[in-house]
Design a protein around this motif. Sequence first.
Motif, PDB file in Angstrom:
ATOM      1  N   THR A  27      75.957 -41.605 -19.198  1.00  0.00           N
ATOM      2  CA  THR A  27      76.271 -41.029 -17.892  1.00  0.00           C
ATOM      3  C   THR A  27      76.958 -42.086 -17.030  1.00  0.00           C
ATOM      4  O   THR A  27      77.002 -43.274 -17.384  1.00  0.00           O
ATOM      5  N   TYR A  68      80.811 -31.641 -13.794  1.00  0.00           N
ATOM      6  CA  TYR A  68      80.108 -31.887 -15.063  1.00  0.00           C
ATOM      7  C   TYR A  68      81.120 -32.118 -16.178  1.00  0.00           C
ATOM      8  O   TYR A  68      82.144 -31.435 -16.261  1.00  0.00           O
ATOM      9  N   THR A  87      76.888 -33.621 -21.877  1.00  0.00           N
ATOM     10  CA  THR A  87      75.461 -33.948 -21.921  1.00  0.00           C
ATOM     11  C   THR A  87      75.257 -34.950 -23.041  1.00  0.00           C
ATOM     12  O   THR A  87      75.731 -34.738 -24.164  1.00  0.00           O
ATOM     13  N   GLY A 110      70.034 -35.865 -23.601  1.00  0.00           N
ATOM     14  CA  GLY A 110      69.873 -34.692 -22.746  1.00  0.00           C
ATOM     15  C   GLY A 110      70.217 -34.910 -21.294  1.00  0.00           C
ATOM     16  O   GLY A 110      69.868 -34.086 -20.439  1.00  0.00           O
ATOM     17  N   LYS A 111      70.931 -35.999 -20.969  1.00  0.00           N
ATOM     18  CA  LYS A 111      71.302 -36.274 -19.581  1.00  0.00           C
ATOM     19  C   LYS A 111      72.716 -35.745 -19.296  1.00  0.00           C
ATOM     20  O   LYS A 111      73.631 -35.972 -20.082  1.00  0.00           O
ATOM     21  N   ASP A 112      72.859 -35.038 -18.188  1.00  0.00           N
ATOM     22  CA  ASP A 112      74.168 -34.514 -17.798  1.00  0.00           C
ATOM     23  C   ASP A 112      75.009 -35.607 -17.149  1.00  0.00           C
ATOM     24  O   ASP A 112      74.538 -36.304 -16.248  1.00  0.00           O
TER      25      ASP A 112
END
Length: 305
Positions: free
Chosen positions: A155, A231, A234, A238-240
């Motif tokens: 991210t 966005y 992912t 599991g992090k956007d």
Amino acid sequence: MAKVSKKQLGRRRRCAALVLLLLIALLIYGITRCVRTGASNQIEADVPLPASMDITASGSDTGRNHLGVLYSGSFPALETTADDPTDEMPMPTEPEQLPVRQCELAVTPVLQNPELPTGCEVTVLTMALQYAGYTIDKCALADKYLVQADPYTATFGEAFIGSPYDATAWGCYAPVIVETARSFLADQGSTEHVKNLTGCSLKTLLGEVANGTPIVTWATIGMTTHVEERYYWTTDEGKDAVFLINEHCVLLTGYDLDRNIVIVCDPLEGRIEYDLDRFAECYSLVYQQAVAIYETTAATGTAAE
């Protein structure tokens, strides 16, 4: 039936031709509109877009022009910017009153271009480190210390995504600059303390500047208020990955309450003054992200007063 003269027949033919041309024009307009609408829908779905798809209101930090997809959840990228539980240095408190009505620290501006078209964050950190007395070049800091990752692997709160040398890259958030600064200072055997000040009010930051500490501060390009959460992917954890369109980074170096301005070293503009209220709004729009490098005492390891 009345006989139609040649003159009347000519007029009717001209009218029919004009009507036909009008119908053809309307048909072409309708086809063009459909094509553009389809292209626009395709642009919204593509992740990411080239930097030439510019939606910035001003400025030219080009890599921040990827559109992505509007994010509908709660913004996740700052979850990692909460104060480090292993960091024993307390967060500064907002002063009831600033100690002076105007001040400016003697910081030498460093421009990110042409080498680092998307490297505003690491360029601003370079200015802060140079002010602290270190000899370090923005490119050397980016090459050796900036935490970087490829798209889809992290991210924007975990790494600079892409390369700051690439005009189509993105950027990073406060935790990345904290880690980058700590890595550099550790190699220097330094006693300085790097503090994540995310969540502090602008008045708190101005108080720190008045006490002699320039602040790495996130705002927007050209102080635009056009900020969107977009966005992109992912991660495997599991992090956007959500990026704030038009986010930018500057070094907060001064203010003048009588003129209602803040003074910053902007890596795109150099030394520049911004309206204090507008700056406060832009700082809030990108979630009040800030980082400070405090001088410390070797004996205690605590921030010097």
